[in-house]
Design a protein around this motif. Structure first.
Motif, PDB file in Angstrom:
ATOM      1  N   HIS A 128       4.043  19.437  69.657  1.00  0.00           N
ATOM      2  CA  HIS A 128       3.939  20.822  69.219  1.00  0.00           C
ATOM      3  C   HIS A 128       3.178  21.584  70.296  1.00  0.00           C
ATOM      4  CE1 HIS A 128       4.906  19.836  64.890  1.00  0.00           C
ATOM      5  NE2 HIS A 128       4.585  18.645  65.375  1.00  0.00           N
ATOM      6  N   PHE A 129       3.780  22.627  70.847  1.00  0.00           N
ATOM      7  CA  PHE A 129       3.160  23.397  71.918  1.00  0.00           C
ATOM      8  C   PHE A 129       2.849  24.812  71.445  1.00  0.00           C
ATOM      9  CE2 PHE A 129       6.122  20.384  73.870  1.00  0.00           C
ATOM     10  CZ  PHE A 129       5.322  19.756  74.814  1.00  0.00           C
ATOM     11  N   SER A 130       1.684  25.314  71.786  1.00  0.00           N
ATOM     12  CA  SER A 130       1.382  26.721  71.509  1.00  0.00           C
ATOM     13  C   SER A 130       1.639  27.534  72.765  1.00  0.00           C
ATOM     14  CB  SER A 130      -0.080  26.881  71.085  1.00  0.00           C
ATOM     15  OG  SER A 130      -0.943  26.589  72.174  1.00  0.00           O
ATOM     16  N   LYS A 131       2.119  28.752  72.567  1.00  0.00           N
ATOM     17  CA  LYS A 131       2.294  29.657  73.701  1.00  0.00           C
ATOM     18  C   LYS A 131       1.594  30.967  73.387  1.00  0.00           C
ATOM     19  CE  LYS A 131       6.534  31.995  72.256  1.00  0.00           C
ATOM     20  NZ  LYS A 131       7.863  32.490  72.653  1.00  0.00           N
ATOM     21  N   HIS A 132       1.011  31.557  74.405  1.00  0.00           N
ATOM     22  CA  HIS A 132       0.371  32.860  74.249  1.00  0.00           C
ATOM     23  C   HIS A 132       1.203  33.936  74.938  1.00  0.00           C
ATOM     24  CE1 HIS A 132      -2.854  35.637  73.440  1.00  0.00           C
ATOM     25  NE2 HIS A 132      -2.987  35.931  74.725  1.00  0.00           N
ATOM     26  N   THR A 133       1.905  33.549  76.005  1.00  0.00           N
ATOM     27  CA  THR A 133       2.768  34.478  76.738  1.00  0.00           C
ATOM     28  C   THR A 133       4.105  33.792  77.008  1.00  0.00           C
ATOM     29  OG1 THR A 133       2.080  33.715  78.936  1.00  0.00           O
ATOM     30  CG2 THR A 133       0.724  35.437  77.894  1.00  0.00           C
ATOM     31  N   GLU A 134       5.070  34.587  77.456  1.00  0.00           N
ATOM     32  CA  GLU A 134       6.365  34.026  77.797  1.00  0.00           C
ATOM     33  C   GLU A 134       6.249  33.082  78.988  1.00  0.00           C
ATOM     34  OE1 GLU A 134       9.098  34.244  75.954  1.00  0.00           O
ATOM     35  OE2 GLU A 134       7.741  35.285  74.587  1.00  0.00           O
ATOM     36  N   HIS A 141      -3.277  25.884  75.843  1.00  0.00           N
ATOM     37  CA  HIS A 141      -3.175  25.403  77.219  1.00  0.00           C
ATOM     38  C   HIS A 141      -1.966  26.068  77.872  1.00  0.00           C
ATOM     39  CE1 HIS A 141      -3.030  22.775  80.692  1.00  0.00           C
ATOM     40  NE2 HIS A 141      -4.143  22.195  80.299  1.00  0.00           N
ATOM     41  N   SER A 142      -2.172  26.643  79.047  1.00  0.00           N
ATOM     42  CA  SER A 142      -1.101  27.389  79.695  1.00  0.00           C
ATOM     43  C   SER A 142      -0.231  26.525  80.600  1.00  0.00           C
ATOM     44  CB  SER A 142      -1.698  28.524  80.538  1.00  0.00           C
ATOM     45  OG  SER A 142      -2.485  27.993  81.603  1.00  0.00           O
ATOM     46  N   PHE A 143      -0.559  25.237  80.719  1.00  0.00           N
ATOM     47  CA  PHE A 143       0.172  24.333  81.598  1.00  0.00           C
ATOM     48  C   PHE A 143       0.134  24.808  83.050  1.00  0.00           C
ATOM     49  CE2 PHE A 143       1.582  22.985  77.534  1.00  0.00           C
ATOM     50  CZ  PHE A 143       1.955  21.662  77.661  1.00  0.00           C
ATOM     51  N   GLY A 144      -1.033  25.316  83.445  1.00  0.00           N
ATOM     52  CA  GLY A 144      -1.217  25.701  84.838  1.00  0.00           C
ATOM     53  C   GLY A 144      -1.267  24.474  85.725  1.00  0.00           C
ATOM     54  N   LYS A 181      11.198  10.467  79.884  1.00  0.00           N
ATOM     55  CA  LYS A 181      10.896  10.799  78.488  1.00  0.00           C
ATOM     56  C   LYS A 181      11.900  11.863  78.041  1.00  0.00           C
ATOM     57  CE  LYS A 181       6.906   8.453  78.168  1.00  0.00           C
ATOM     58  NZ  LYS A 181       6.479   7.543  77.132  1.00  0.00           N
ATOM     59  N   ASP A 182      13.099  11.445  77.782  1.00  0.00           N
ATOM     60  CA  ASP A 182      14.143  12.433  77.486  1.00  0.00           C
ATOM     61  C   ASP A 182      14.364  12.621  75.990  1.00  0.00           C
ATOM     62  OD1 ASP A 182      15.142   9.937  77.126  1.00  0.00           O
ATOM     63  OD2 ASP A 182      17.067  10.297  78.125  1.00  0.00           O
ATOM     64  N   HIS A 183      13.488  12.030  75.173  1.00  0.00           N
ATOM     65  CA  HIS A 183      13.654  12.175  73.726  1.00  0.00           C
ATOM     66  C   HIS A 183      12.472  12.899  73.084  1.00  0.00           C
ATOM     67  CE1 HIS A 183      17.168   9.673  73.929  1.00  0.00           C
ATOM     68  NE2 HIS A 183      16.481   8.689  74.463  1.00  0.00           N
ATOM     69  N   ILE A 184      11.686  13.620  73.913  1.00  0.00           N
ATOM     70  CA  ILE A 184      10.548  14.337  73.347  1.00  0.00           C
ATOM     71  C   ILE A 184      11.037  15.389  72.361  1.00  0.00           C
ATOM     72  CG2 ILE A 184       8.705  15.993  73.856  1.00  0.00           C
ATOM     73  CD1 ILE A 184       8.071  14.476  76.352  1.00  0.00           C
ATOM     74  N   ILE A 185      10.556  15.300  71.144  1.00  0.00           N
ATOM     75  CA  ILE A 185      10.890  16.280  70.104  1.00  0.00           C
ATOM     76  C   ILE A 185       9.813  17.354  70.126  1.00  0.00           C
ATOM     77  CG2 ILE A 185      11.316  16.616  67.643  1.00  0.00           C
ATOM     78  CD1 ILE A 185      11.926  13.587  67.518  1.00  0.00           C
ATOM     79  N   ARG A 186      10.208  18.598  70.264  1.00  0.00           N
ATOM     80  CA  ARG A 186       9.190  19.603  70.482  1.00  0.00           C
ATOM     81  C   ARG A 186       9.409  20.870  69.650  1.00  0.00           C
ATOM     82  NH1 ARG A 186      11.076  24.169  74.033  1.00  0.00           N
ATOM     83  NH2 ARG A 186      13.234  23.648  74.464  1.00  0.00           N
ATOM     84  N   TRP A 187       8.280  21.493  69.317  1.00  0.00           N
ATOM     85  CA  TRP A 187       8.282  22.810  68.687  1.00  0.00           C
ATOM     86  C   TRP A 187       7.367  23.699  69.517  1.00  0.00           C
ATOM     87  CZ3 TRP A 187       8.549  18.345  65.985  1.00  0.00           C
ATOM     88  CH2 TRP A 187       9.539  18.240  64.993  1.00  0.00           C
ATOM     89  N   ILE A 188       7.758  24.936  69.705  1.00  0.00           N
ATOM     90  CA  ILE A 188       6.898  25.899  70.410  1.00  0.00           C
ATOM     91  C   ILE A 188       6.571  27.022  69.445  1.00  0.00           C
ATOM     92  CG2 ILE A 188       6.717  27.511  72.354  1.00  0.00           C
ATOM     93  CD1 ILE A 188       8.654  25.786  73.907  1.00  0.00           C
ATOM     94  N   PHE A 189       5.281  27.313  69.295  1.00  0.00           N
ATOM     95  CA  PHE A 189       4.891  28.348  68.340  1.00  0.00           C
ATOM     96  C   PHE A 189       3.881  29.287  68.994  1.00  0.00           C
ATOM     97  CE2 PHE A 189       2.279  24.594  67.846  1.00  0.00           C
ATOM     98  CZ  PHE A 189       0.987  25.069  67.790  1.00  0.00           C
ATOM     99  N   ASN A 190       3.750  30.480  68.460  1.00  0.00           N
ATOM    100  CA  ASN A 190       2.818  31.468  69.005  1.00  0.00           C
ATOM    101  C   ASN A 190       1.385  31.104  68.595  1.00  0.00           C
ATOM    102  OD1 ASN A 190       4.692  33.259  70.268  1.00  0.00           O
ATOM    103  ND2 ASN A 190       5.290  33.961  68.229  1.00  0.00           N
ATOM    104  N   PHE A 191       0.464  31.353  69.497  1.00  0.00           N
ATOM    105  CA  PHE A 191      -0.951  31.012  69.215  1.00  0.00           C
ATOM    106  C   PHE A 191      -1.843  32.073  69.830  1.00  0.00           C
ATOM    107  CE2 PHE A 191      -4.883  28.664  70.383  1.00  0.00           C
ATOM    108  CZ  PHE A 191      -5.299  28.357  69.099  1.00  0.00           C
ATOM    109  N   GLN A 202       6.384  27.443  81.496  1.00  0.00           N
ATOM    110  CA  GLN A 202       5.676  26.306  82.063  1.00  0.00           C
ATOM    111  C   GLN A 202       5.756  25.084  81.148  1.00  0.00           C
ATOM    112  OE1 GLN A 202       2.624  28.426  85.136  1.00  0.00           O
ATOM    113  NE2 GLN A 202       1.726  27.827  83.203  1.00  0.00           N
ATOM    114  N   ILE A 203       5.828  25.326  79.841  1.00  0.00           N
ATOM    115  CA  ILE A 203       6.047  24.222  78.901  1.00  0.00           C
ATOM    116  C   ILE A 203       7.402  23.572  79.173  1.00  0.00           C
ATOM    117  CG2 ILE A 203       6.482  23.650  76.483  1.00  0.00           C
ATOM    118  CD1 ILE A 203       4.389  25.861  75.794  1.00  0.00           C
ATOM    119  N   ASN A 204       8.437  24.402  79.377  1.00  0.00           N
ATOM    120  CA  ASN A 204       9.767  23.867  79.646  1.00  0.00           C
ATOM    121  C   ASN A 204       9.808  23.125  80.983  1.00  0.00           C
ATOM    122  OD1 ASN A 204      11.126  24.663  77.265  1.00  0.00           O
ATOM    123  ND2 ASN A 204      11.289  26.757  78.021  1.00  0.00           N
TER     124      ASN A 204
END
Length: 254
Positions: free
Chosen positions: A219-225, A195-198, A244-254, A230-232
């Motif tokens: 856990h978020f996947s990213k395909h491009t920078e 999901h690109s978060f468009g 929601k200031d305590h979201i624990i997140r990981w971003i990985f390539n997909f 947009q995730i941030n």
């Protein structure tokens, strides 16, 4: 595939095809939602200068764009139904006990990954439905729209009535959701794949963020920078608007 007239009409109504930043066919829904009523009027309508004939003018507006607009969803379903998933391999390790919120019209989750039907929500429908949902996430009240002349006002109101048929009714779709009613409050982990978060569909993700516990692991996947940007943006909005200031997140390539 035999719909050249439809394609030509779409490109006539939505000239964003020539815009390199928002190409009609690669950013389909964004292009649909970026219409300009005044531009449509100037390009598509031939003023009649008749004396106050609102019904005639709105009929003209429907003839100019309405017949094409009403074909979009049926043809989207027809296109999706032609996508073959016979050779798709189950390359991801997906739990059959998880709940899935998908924007896909195809049934890869059920047919390839053997996820139980009751655990999958196709928020915009599937190829097995009479109609799938595509479009944008806002409507405008035609009665509130004004223009310099009566003819322009009623023609543009007619355009709005046609274009409003592409509203996704996100709140209504959300309200039908089994997953929202039964399980989000107990979620400890949210995984976002592909999901690109468009702008069009990111609102669903804000709704999910508002419904799950604030300490859920994301856990978020990213395909491009740009995806990561947009995730941030999503995370910053969650912190500001949803507290929601305590979201624990990981971003990985997909």
């Amino acid at each position: 595939n035999g719909y050249e007239n439809f394609v030509n009409e779409m490109e006539r109504i939505f000239p964003q095809l020539d815009n390199k930043q928002i190409s009609l066919w690669s950013n389909f829904e964004e292009a649909l939602g970026s219409y300009d009523l005044n531009d449509l009027y100037k390009r598509l309508h031939k003023p009649t200068n008749d004396i106050f004939e609102p019904e005639k003018w709105q009929d003209a507006a429907w003839e100019e764009i309405g017949e094409t607009i009403k074909k979009i969803r049926p043809l989207m379903r027809e296109w999706a139904s032609q996508i073959s998933i016979k050779n798709v391999e189950d390359t991801l390790k997906l739990s059959k006990n998880s709940h899935y919120f998908t924007f896909n019209y195809t049934k890869i989750l059920e047919d390839v990954y053997k996820i139980p039907h009751e655990n999958v929500l196709h928020i915009h429908g599937t190829v097995e439905d009479e109609e799938v949902i595509t479009g944008f996430n806002f409507t405008k009240n035609p009665e509130n729209h004004d223009a310099p002349t009566d003819e322009e006002m009623y023609v543009e109101r007619g355009y709005l009535k046609a274009l409003n048929k592409l509203d996704k009714d996100i709140n209504g779709q959300w309200g039908k959701s089994r997953i929202v009613l039964s399980s989000l409050a107990d979620m400890s982990r949210v995984v976002v794949l592909g999901h690109s978060f468009g702008k069009i569909d990111s609102r669903y993700l804000y709704m999910i963020a508002n419904a799950v516990p604030s300490d859920a692991h994301w856990h978020f996947s990213k395909h491009t920078e740009k995806d990561e940007e947009q995730i941030n943006t999503f995370l910053n909005t969650c912190k500001k608007d949803l507290h929601k200031d305590h979201i624990i997140r990981w971003i990985f390539n997909f």
